[in-house]
Design an enzyme around this catalytic site. Sequence first.
Site, PDB file in Angstrom:
ATOM      1  N   HIS A 109       0.671  -1.343  -0.117  1.00  0.00           N
ATOM      2  CA  HIS A 109       0.031  -0.003   0.171  1.00  0.00           C
ATOM      3  C   HIS A 109       0.875   1.243   0.116  1.00  0.00           C
ATOM      4  O   HIS A 109       0.317   2.376   0.313  1.00  0.00           O
ATOM      5  CB  HIS A 109      -0.911   0.120   1.196  1.00  0.00           C
ATOM      6  CG  HIS A 109      -1.920  -0.983   1.136  1.00  0.00           C
ATOM      7  ND1 HIS A 109      -3.041  -0.755   0.886  1.00  0.00           N
ATOM      8  CD2 HIS A 109      -1.981  -2.448   1.748  1.00  0.00           C
ATOM      9  CE1 HIS A 109      -3.970  -1.879   0.938  1.00  0.00           C
ATOM     10  NE2 HIS A 109      -3.175  -3.028   1.560  1.00  0.00           N
ATOM     11  N   LYS A 127      -9.013  13.440   4.971  1.00  0.00           N
ATOM     12  CA  LYS A 127      -8.190  12.310   4.933  1.00  0.00           C
ATOM     13  C   LYS A 127      -7.329  12.687   5.953  1.00  0.00           C
ATOM     14  O   LYS A 127      -6.922  13.831   6.670  1.00  0.00           O
ATOM     15  CB  LYS A 127      -7.480  12.385   3.495  1.00  0.00           C
ATOM     16  CG  LYS A 127      -6.882  13.654   3.051  1.00  0.00           C
ATOM     17  CD  LYS A 127      -6.143  13.602   1.635  1.00  0.00           C
ATOM     18  CE  LYS A 127      -7.090  13.487   0.702  1.00  0.00           C
ATOM     19  NZ  LYS A 127      -6.997  12.569  -0.068  1.00  0.00           N
ATOM     20  N   ARG A 128      -6.283  11.526   6.268  1.00  0.00           N
ATOM     21  CA  ARG A 128      -5.295  11.622   7.188  1.00  0.00           C
ATOM     22  C   ARG A 128      -4.311  12.878   6.861  1.00  0.00           C
ATOM     23  O   ARG A 128      -4.514  13.283   5.805  1.00  0.00           O
ATOM     24  CB  ARG A 128      -4.528  10.633   7.438  1.00  0.00           C
ATOM     25  CG  ARG A 128      -4.954   9.355   8.158  1.00  0.00           C
ATOM     26  CD  ARG A 128      -5.515   9.650   9.442  1.00  0.00           C
ATOM     27  NE  ARG A 128      -4.344   9.433  10.317  1.00  0.00           N
ATOM     28  CZ  ARG A 128      -3.789   8.918  11.534  1.00  0.00           C
ATOM     29  NH1 ARG A 128      -4.709   7.894  11.623  1.00  0.00           N
ATOM     30  NH2 ARG A 128      -2.721   8.687  12.126  1.00  0.00           N
ATOM     31  N   LYS A 167       0.415  14.557   1.286  1.00  0.00           N
ATOM     32  CA  LYS A 167      -1.263  14.895   1.035  1.00  0.00           C
ATOM     33  C   LYS A 167      -1.389  16.294   0.734  1.00  0.00           C
ATOM     34  O   LYS A 167      -2.465  16.592   0.063  1.00  0.00           O
ATOM     35  CB  LYS A 167      -2.048  14.142   1.959  1.00  0.00           C
ATOM     36  CG  LYS A 167      -2.080  12.659   1.889  1.00  0.00           C
ATOM     37  CD  LYS A 167      -2.992  12.204   3.084  1.00  0.00           C
ATOM     38  CE  LYS A 167      -2.962  10.877   3.386  1.00  0.00           C
ATOM     39  NZ  LYS A 167      -3.499   9.819   2.393  1.00  0.00           N
ATOM     40  N   THR A 186      -8.870   6.172  -1.667  1.00  0.00           N
ATOM     41  CA  THR A 186     -10.092   5.679  -1.690  1.00  0.00           C
ATOM     42  C   THR A 186     -11.218   6.882  -1.620  1.00  0.00           C
ATOM     43  O   THR A 186     -12.432   6.496  -2.166  1.00  0.00           O
ATOM     44  CB  THR A 186     -10.378   4.314  -0.826  1.00  0.00           C
ATOM     45  OG1 THR A 186      -9.759   4.847   0.459  1.00  0.00           O
ATOM     46  CG2 THR A 186      -9.673   3.173  -1.375  1.00  0.00           C
ATOM     47  N   LYS A 202     -15.070   7.732  -3.112  1.00  0.00           N
ATOM     48  CA  LYS A 202     -16.286   7.984  -2.509  1.00  0.00           C
ATOM     49  C   LYS A 202     -16.679   9.197  -2.778  1.00  0.00           C
ATOM     50  O   LYS A 202     -17.971   9.356  -3.184  1.00  0.00           O
ATOM     51  CB  LYS A 202     -15.929   8.105  -0.949  1.00  0.00           C
ATOM     52  CG  LYS A 202     -15.581   6.598  -0.513  1.00  0.00           C
ATOM     53  CD  LYS A 202     -14.798   6.484   0.957  1.00  0.00           C
ATOM     54  CE  LYS A 202     -14.113   5.530   1.126  1.00  0.00           C
ATOM     55  NZ  LYS A 202     -13.215   5.373   2.261  1.00  0.00           N
TER      56      LYS A 202
END
Length: 834
Positions: free
Chosen positions: A366, A558-559, A564, A666, A670
């Site tokens: 991952h 998200k985290r 990110k 992911t 969504k």
Amino acid sequence: MAITIPRNMAEEKTSAEVLGHDFCHHLYYSQGKIGRTASLYDIHMAASRTVRDRILHRWMNTVHHLVSDDFRVVAYLSAEFLIGPQMSNNLLCLGLTEAARQGLSNNGFDLDAVISQEIEPGLGNGGLGRLAACYLDSLASLDIPAIGYGIHYEFGLFSQAIADGWQVEQADRWLRMGSPWELLRPDMAYEVGFGGHTTAYTDGQGRYSVRWEPAQVIRGMACDLPIPGYQSQLTIPLRLWRAEAVEAFDLATYNTGDYMGAVLGKIKSENVTKVLYPVDEMEAGKRLRLMQQFFFVSCSLQDMLRIHLLKGKTPEAFNETYAVQLNDTHPAVAVAELMRLLVDTHGLAWEQAWETTRKAFAFTNHTLLPEAMERWPVGMFGKLLPRHLEIIYEINRRFLDEVRAMRTGDEDLVSRLSLIDESGERYVRMAHLACVGSHAINGVASLHTELLKSTVLKDFHALWPDKILNVTNGVTPRRWVALSNPRLAALLDESLGTEWIREWEATSSRLAAYAGDAGFRARWREIKQANKFSLAKVAKERTGMDIDPASLFDIQVKRIHEYKRQHLNVLHIVSRYLKLKNEPHADVPPRTFIFAGKAAPSYFMAKLIIRLITGVSVALEKDKATRDRLKVAFLPNFNVGLGQIIYPAANLSEQISLAGKEASGTGNMKFMMNGALTIGTLDGANVEILDAVGEQDFFLFGLDAHEVAKAKAAGYSPRGCFDNDPILREALGLISSGFFSDGDGSLFQPLVDSLLHRDEYMLLADFGSYCACQERVDAAWRDQDAWSASSIRNVAGSGRFSSDRAIREYCRNIWDVEPMASLGDEVSFRDCAA
Ligand code: 26Q
């Protein structure tokens, strides 16, 4: 004498009347309450038990078939399962939502109040744990025989509060009210050893053998959660292991008068499953983390072997009964543990055991971040698992001999491939153990898989060109559309028929035809608007802020991670604010920027990014001149339940990681399924989202992964970008000035310095392109009709991101398992008599 009860009685009790009656039964007999004295907690417990009763029949039948029939079962091993709230999903799967609502209402109670009372089990950090949960949903819904194995953490991921703009962590006491869905099985327990030493001996037949005498033994007890499929005959067990002391009490110590010391062992043993590590990256040297991994892996393999042998099969045929999936390297020690069980316990020859092991395991990677690759210091590993270290050495010796035979003389290659990193302090490389011990390795998005082949797993790929496969992640349309977006679901029922819930992949594309229908687009907009109202209400409750549902909802959840790039989003917001200040009459459509996500408690920069977001939020709220056109909200404690409210309300989905860093993502899927348009880089599954919808329905910006690699190789320095971009300079200047930190000019300096001096994730390189892209978003938003059409086409294009598609690929390309043919009703309540 056995009473006569219809075989499938449990399945028949589906009317509102019988549900209401059984609810009252549980309220009275399980909770010891009557309606007048019942608390919301009592009502919730009684309602959950009433629904669990309806699940049990399918569950018992599934388990009966899993242990008695002769087909291959998927065993999904994961240190995390982020299953989310259970009640509404279980009702949806059973088709009982309306009957339960009516049954409760007949007795004066409200189903929605019950649902809002539920505490969700937070047994995961983020993407990887939620993926495991979506996969169990698809396995059950597709009738694939499977079992999930994991850890029953007493405390899940911390819950997040915001105080003075900072993240504050609170313990997640998810079990404080009991857990109505699980079945505890104190009699289903295995012993797991740690430490001690090994002795070699010659067995009765003159074979070299090894005995491991652990210094400590801990018992693992099974706690089972039922995972029903949507309208399917299967209910998959999620078996989570809880650590217990073998002896509650050390009598010898007790007798010396040391009463506290006598229970110390019990406390130490139970510590193993006390708490989920709140980091989604490798942290060096956490011995308890390694203990957790081995503990759950050993219990799971012992359980599998017990069931396998119960079927009358031989140990070497283990791989015929199980396809074992390793969800990242967290369960990778399973390779050594299965070898130990087969060789030391069951007396198989090494070669035979190795063949069985490799045929049983497959491994999902991952990550691409080198710092996230799991490795354990050899010294620590050997002290905790001496026999496993020997086994790993032996696997390594044989593997490297093979490598030498294939590539004579290349000792560099040998040391790069070795299971032991010997470049400095010695480490066991868990990814290498997983790669060598598996028959298949997969990445989680097509770009990620290609990058695995060309970078971190390059040498393995050269050795075994067919072993690395891609299976792009997916998410379940049951939870992420049917449950979370009931308004959209109703429209889909009407326009596509109800089969979209089972067949998202095959049906979603039929929506594209409606993009040109003005009436349909208007209804589409009404639904989005209503969802935005719902989110605004939640935002008001949780932050006190008023957000305007008429504004564009631009969302990043998200985290919190530097890669990110939540702070790239912030830089753009600050530049937008400056533009509104400098040109008060500029035609800029109103936007609300919404953030949510948790930072690892030890990750200073991530926490500072949260502080920056909340600081910007407060400062903008104070500016009367701009606050109706520009707002920032940080919603605390992002979890599955909050996600269910957020995704359906989004207009724009922020997927802005530096290209080459996000394995898949992911959340991006969504958002797409719920009609958000994406602004994103060519990273992870964004690449495939873009491919599915086309450039006209996707806001693309930034460097691609090759350009990133090239710029880094050329010695990228952020200075040039800074010097050349006055807007960037002004935005960073405002942050440094203390404007967002009550005048404290030093607060965000670590963040600003890291951008100016290193800028590891190249925010400055992508800033210009990002801002230009955001202007294209504004322009697109002005044409609401075109935006709605694009939103419809995004949902239409999301078919391939269903976890059903992903699970079918795993079944076909990796596991070689098939859906179960119709399941007989072999066990029922009637079989209770001995
Ligand atoms: C490892 C060792 C010690 C302590 C913690 C860990 C640890 C725990 C959790 C390491 C990693 C994780 C979680 C990783 C994760 O969630 N990765 C995400 O997986 C998603 C599903 O494939 C992808 O979509 C995301 O891109 C990826 O970041």
